[in-house]
Design a protein around this motif. Structure first.
Motif, PDB file in Angstrom:
ATOM      1  N   LEU A 126     -50.530 -24.598  14.797  1.00 20.12           N
ATOM      2  CA  LEU A 126     -50.080 -25.015  13.508  1.00 20.12           C
ATOM      3  C   LEU A 126     -48.650 -24.709  13.329  1.00 20.12           C
ATOM      4  CD1 LEU A 126     -50.487 -26.446  10.576  1.00 20.12           C
ATOM      5  CD2 LEU A 126     -51.117 -24.404   9.786  1.00 20.12           C
ATOM      6  N   VAL A 127     -47.763 -25.703  13.033  1.00 18.48           N
ATOM      7  CA  VAL A 127     -46.193 -25.243  12.811  1.00 18.48           C
ATOM      8  C   VAL A 127     -45.849 -25.934  11.247  1.00 18.48           C
ATOM      9  CG1 VAL A 127     -43.786 -25.566  13.494  1.00 18.48           C
ATOM     10  CG2 VAL A 127     -45.510 -25.208  15.203  1.00 18.48           C
ATOM     11  N   VAL A 128     -45.397 -24.980  10.327  1.00 16.76           N
ATOM     12  CA  VAL A 128     -44.835 -25.397   9.132  1.00 16.76           C
ATOM     13  C   VAL A 128     -43.237 -25.172   8.869  1.00 16.76           C
ATOM     14  CG1 VAL A 128     -45.552 -25.129   6.730  1.00 16.76           C
ATOM     15  CG2 VAL A 128     -47.300 -24.658   8.476  1.00 16.76           C
ATOM     16  N   ASP A 129     -42.791 -26.140   8.534  1.00 12.57           N
ATOM     17  CA  ASP A 129     -41.546 -26.154   8.071  1.00 12.57           C
ATOM     18  C   ASP A 129     -41.608 -26.396   6.609  1.00 12.57           C
ATOM     19  OD1 ASP A 129     -40.570 -25.730  10.575  1.00 12.57           O
ATOM     20  OD2 ASP A 129     -39.567 -27.639  10.679  1.00 12.57           O
ATOM     21  N   PRO A 130     -41.536 -25.351   5.684  1.00 17.63           N
ATOM     22  CA  PRO A 130     -42.063 -25.609   4.272  1.00 17.63           C
ATOM     23  C   PRO A 130     -40.813 -26.113   3.519  1.00 17.63           C
ATOM     24  CG  PRO A 130     -41.608 -23.243   4.791  1.00 17.63           C
ATOM     25  CD  PRO A 130     -41.675 -24.009   5.971  1.00 17.63           C
ATOM     26  N   GLY A 131     -39.428 -26.053   3.834  1.00 18.13           N
ATOM     27  CA  GLY A 131     -38.567 -26.626   3.306  1.00 18.13           C
ATOM     28  C   GLY A 131     -38.052 -27.982   3.435  1.00 18.13           C
ATOM     29  N   PRO A 132     -37.188 -28.668   2.834  1.00 17.85           N
ATOM     30  CA  PRO A 132     -36.868 -29.979   3.110  1.00 17.85           C
ATOM     31  C   PRO A 132     -36.612 -30.376   4.690  1.00 17.85           C
ATOM     32  CG  PRO A 132     -35.692 -29.243   1.133  1.00 17.85           C
ATOM     33  CD  PRO A 132     -36.234 -28.040   1.864  1.00 17.85           C
ATOM     34  N   PRO A 133     -37.075 -31.455   5.167  1.00 15.98           N
ATOM     35  CA  PRO A 133     -36.738 -31.818   6.515  1.00 15.98           C
ATOM     36  C   PRO A 133     -35.415 -31.273   6.987  1.00 15.98           C
ATOM     37  CG  PRO A 133     -38.004 -33.542   5.686  1.00 15.98           C
ATOM     38  CD  PRO A 133     -37.515 -32.537   4.334  1.00 15.98           C
ATOM     39  N   SER A 134     -34.285 -31.511   6.150  1.00 16.64           N
ATOM     40  CA  SER A 134     -32.802 -31.368   6.684  1.00 16.64           C
ATOM     41  C   SER A 134     -32.731 -30.096   6.952  1.00 16.64           C
ATOM     42  CB  SER A 134     -32.119 -31.771   5.572  1.00 16.64           C
ATOM     43  OG  SER A 134     -32.380 -31.016   4.402  1.00 16.64           O
ATOM     44  N   ARG A 135     -33.559 -29.094   6.659  1.00 15.83           N
ATOM     45  CA  ARG A 135     -33.664 -27.648   6.736  1.00 15.83           C
ATOM     46  C   ARG A 135     -34.127 -27.301   8.106  1.00 15.83           C
ATOM     47  NH1 ARG A 135     -36.008 -24.262   2.207  1.00 15.83           N
ATOM     48  NH2 ARG A 135     -35.614 -22.641   3.794  1.00 15.83           N
TER      49      ARG A 135
END
Length: 333
Positions: free
Chosen positions: A323-332
């Motif tokens: 599992l990989v989570v990028d919790p901020g906006p996609p641009s970050r």
């Protein structure tokens, strides 16, 4: 399913005893139970409610549903709509989960996670457990882990664990609460089996918290550097005994030590990227550890990073889930 059918039956009995003849009294509760269930269960609940309505008309031992055509038509239309509403609800909930392109030996699913996004990679490795459930408001609950034990490590056993997680994955559910539910499910399914799992929750603002139950530590990325998250580890689910029980000789259980959630302590996790890998991230020489860190930080796209994390050591069979989570906006990302 049994609870929904029992509730429908109990409602019919109560309406009959109370001599309630209005269609809404016979249909409202079955409708609510059906809409909140899966489409197949909703269809079964509607059919059973229809049978009870007809029975109350044909065998009026106790006055029940009115038999005039308008009342029967209203109930028929209402019960027919229940499976359709359940299907529409399920489709709306799962529409945000999409399949990402990738090789045939790994499936990667992307899903919103707060203002950012997440990716879950599964590849059918032995004992693999993986589920991601989008929540109302944009949050996410995810489960990654592995099961051990002959009775638990079967397609039916793994599917039962994942379905239990999905049923209880609600906006108000905490990782600790879900760990407790899964702990009980493991005991019921296979007393000798264990589930090593990490449960991750992302709220609508992008805040991440996780609970580890006998699984490897999470990895976080700040800037371009990856490191262990340092989330405290509890015992594997199913490996402790309920309070008040006595551990058998030779068992790995600890008498009276099981707390709700199997001892798991949820902790906040910060970073521009958070990854949970069910497989061990270190080998005797640390090569796996270094490779995992590089893979977590490498891809801008969380789906690409999750796919990389399933690669087996030295080109061997893929191991998952990841599992990989990028919790901020996609641009970050």
């Amino acid at each position: 399913m049994r609870a929904a059918l029992a509730g429908t039956t109990g409602n019919a009995v109560l309406m009959g005893v109370a001599e309630v003849g209005t269609p809404i009294g016979w249909v409202l509760l079955p409708g609510l139970l059906g809409v909140s269930a899966r489409p197949r269960v909703a269809a079964l609940v509607s059919a059973w409610a229809g049978v009870l309505v007809v029975a109350s008309v044909l065998v009026p031992v106790i006055p029940g549903h009115r038999s005039d055509p308008q009342a029967l038509l209203a109930s028929t239309l209402s019960l027919t709509a229940v499976p359709l509403l359940a299907w529409a609800r399920r489709r709306t909930r799962t529409a945000s989960v999409t399949r990402a392109a990738g090789p045939t030996d790994v499936a990667v699913f992307t899903v919103p996670a707060g203002p950012g996004s997440a990716a879950l990679a599964v590849c059918g490795s032995p004992g693999e457990i993986g589920a991601a459930v989008p929540l109302r408001g944009g949050g996410l609950l995810a489960l990654v882990g592995t099961v051990t034990g002959a009775a638990l490590d079967t397609p039916a056993g793994r599917r039962a664990i994942e379905q239990t997680f999905r049923r209880h994955a609600r906006p108000a559910a905490s990782p600790q609460r879900l760990a407790g539910v899964l702990d009980q499910a493991v005991r019921d399914l296979a007393p000798a089996g264990h589930l090593r799992a990490t449960i991750v929750r992302v709220d609508r603002s992008g805040a991440v918290e996780a609970a580890r139950c006998g699984s490897p530590d999470l990895i976080t990325v700040a800037a371009d550097r990856a490191a262990l998250a340092g989330v405290p580890a509890g015992p594997a689910l199913g490996s402790t005994r309920p309070a008040g029980s006595t551990a058998r000789a030779g068992s790995t259980a600890r008498a009276g030590s099981a707390s709700p959630g199997g001892g798991a302590t949820p902790s906040p996790v910060t970073g521009r990227r958070v990854a949970a890998v069910a497989a061990a991230v270190a080998d005797a020489h640390g090569e796996r550890w270094v490779r995992v860190l590089d893979q977590v930080a490498a891809d801008d796209d969380p789906a690409g990073a999750a796919r990389r994390l399933t690669r087996g050591p030295r080109g061997g069979r893929r191991t998952g889930p990841a599992l990989v989570v990028d919790p901020g906006p996609p641009s970050r990302a």
